[in-house]
Design an enzyme around this catalytic site. Structure first.
Site, PDB file in Angstrom:
ATOM      1  N   CYS A   1     -16.217   4.605  -4.412  1.00 24.06           N
ATOM      2  CA  CYS A   1     -15.104   3.722  -4.782  1.00 24.06           C
ATOM      3  C   CYS A   1     -15.016   3.540  -6.293  1.00 24.06           C
ATOM      4  CB  CYS A   1     -15.267   2.359  -4.105  1.00 24.06           C
ATOM      5  SG  CYS A   1     -15.355   2.494  -2.317  1.00 24.06           S
TER       6      CYS A   1
ATOM      7  N   THR B   1       5.425  -5.915   6.553  1.00 21.53           N
ATOM      8  CA  THR B   1       5.604  -5.136   7.785  1.00 21.53           C
ATOM      9  C   THR B   1       4.301  -4.433   8.155  1.00 21.53           C
ATOM     10  OG1 THR B   1       7.934  -4.776   7.255  1.00 21.53           O
ATOM     11  CG2 THR B   1       6.940  -3.272   8.851  1.00 21.53           C
TER      12      THR B   1
ATOM     13  N   GLY C   1     -10.972  -2.882   3.916  1.00 24.07           N
ATOM     14  CA  GLY C   1     -12.094  -3.769   3.625  1.00 24.07           C
ATOM     15  C   GLY C   1     -11.905  -4.615   2.379  1.00 24.07           C
TER      16      GLY C   1
END
Length: 375
Positions: free
Chosen positions: A328, A238, A71
């Site tokens: 967070c 990648t 996110g």
């Protein structure tokens, strides 16, 4: 000690069926998706099938779905691109956004001179739609509106269609952080007036480190990360092959079980709210518990006391995982910017409990019984 995990808005456990889908791509199907030999082509096929699956569930075109690291990267990409590529010189956000949004808009304001306005938040935690209209109406510049679909701390839900239509009226770009709602609510992006939305696999029993950014097909932006031509020249590096496979599988499972699990989870949330009110005097709730609210989140305001100030620490000692706000920022002791914006009562201590399909009523009873002892 048996652990009770009530912090699912921060992260969820990996569903065993998701791990099963990922394992072949960690072992025998490990080829680089950019390679032309068969192993590489097999990996590329896995990614493109995952993209089609995600697009179908969200009712978007596969070309509108880009895989990212989560996110935070998705929101940074969308917000920065709106300023850099789409001519937005004025950002309208809210003081209760996730820091992935807040820190990005503040950076662009301070470093790039972009105008920044914050829409008022009502005491319930909802966005003041009249004030949003005023800000759009009075702006002399092209606007980016960035508002989250569901608040990760208090659970308030935004009327994404109402905001999108308002943005349409004033020719504004609309980005919505939908990290808490992708995998939990049905989406119909073809019929939703939004330019960018985001998702993160670990919010609905998928792997960490993988997310999506939906970019509406009518929007043309340049890459945020420079390098190779992965993700159709939009996101260099990648690809997180098994993460992408896991994201799609987790979203498939979450969508198939959405109705059953949302009923179960909301039942736990409301049961806990009721039990807390019955057994802990003076308890209250932040946000719009009985209105437009995310069914996974219960933000409890406990009366402040010597005991309640140590509540998170004491719950942890007793094997109960919960959060004092957004996990967070768990390393910082700054308190919750969300709670400060809606509830300036210094005599309350906020704790977020967030639930998933694996939680039980018995766990709620155990936590409430322990809280009665601790407070």
């Amino acid at each position: 000690m048996e652990r009770i995990y009530f912090d699912n808005a921060a992260t969820t456990s990996l569903d065993p069926a998701v791990l099963e889908a990922m394992l072949p791509f960690m072992t025998e199907k490990f080829g680089n998706p950019s390679s032309i030999y068969s192993y590489g082509r097999e990996s590329r096929l896995g990614i493109e099938n995952a993209r089609k699956s995600v697009a179908k569930i969200l009712n978007a075109h596969p070309g509108e779905i880009f895989f990212t690291s989560g996110g935070t990267e998705s929101s940074n990409t969308a917000i920065s691109a709106a300023v850099r590529d789409l001519g937005c010189k004025h950002i309208i956000s809210s003081p209760i956004e996730h820091h992935a949004t807040l820190h990005t808009v503040e950076y662009l304001h301070h470093h790039d001179g972009v105008a920044l306005s914050f829409v008022k938040v009502l005491p319930t935690g909802h966005i003041d739609m009249e004030h949003l209209r005023e800000l759009l109406q009075n702006s002399t510049e092209k606007c980016l509106v960035t508002l989250m679909h569901a608040n990760n701390e208090i659970g308030n839900l935004l009327d994404i269609h109402a905001v999108g239509n308002l943005c349409k009226e004033f020719d504004a770009i609309f980005h919505s952080d939908t990290v808490q709602t992708v995998g939990h609510y049905p989406f119909d992006l073809r019929n939703t007036p939004v330019h960018f939305v985001t998702g993160a696999g670990h919010k609905f029993h998928g792997p960490k480190g993988v997310g999506i950014l939906y970019i509406n097909e009518n929007v043309k932006i340049t890459p945020f990360i420079q390098g190779g031509s992965q993700e159709r020249n939009m996101r260099a590096g990648t690809e997180n092959l098994y993460g992408i496979i896991g994201f799609a599988k987790a979203l498939e499972i979450a969508t198939a079980e959405q109705e059953t699990h949302s009923t179960h989870i909301n039942g736990l949330r409301m049961y806990m709210a009721d039990q807390l009110q019955q057994h802990i005097p003076g308890v209250a709730f932040n946000g719009d518990l009985h209105g437009k609210s995310l069914y996974t989140v219960l933000n409890v305001a406990f009366p402040k006391s010597e005991k309640s100030e140590m509540i998170l620490f004491n719950m942890d000692i007793n094997g109960i995982c919960a959060s004092g706000g957004s996990a967070c920022t768990s390393g910082a002791n700054a308190g919750s910017h969300v709670i400060r914006a809606i509830n300036s009562n210094p005599n309350q201590i906020a704790v977020r409990f967030s639930f998933c399909k694996n939680n039980t009523k018995e766990e709620v009873d155990q936590v409430v019984a322990k809280l009665k002892e601790l407070i």
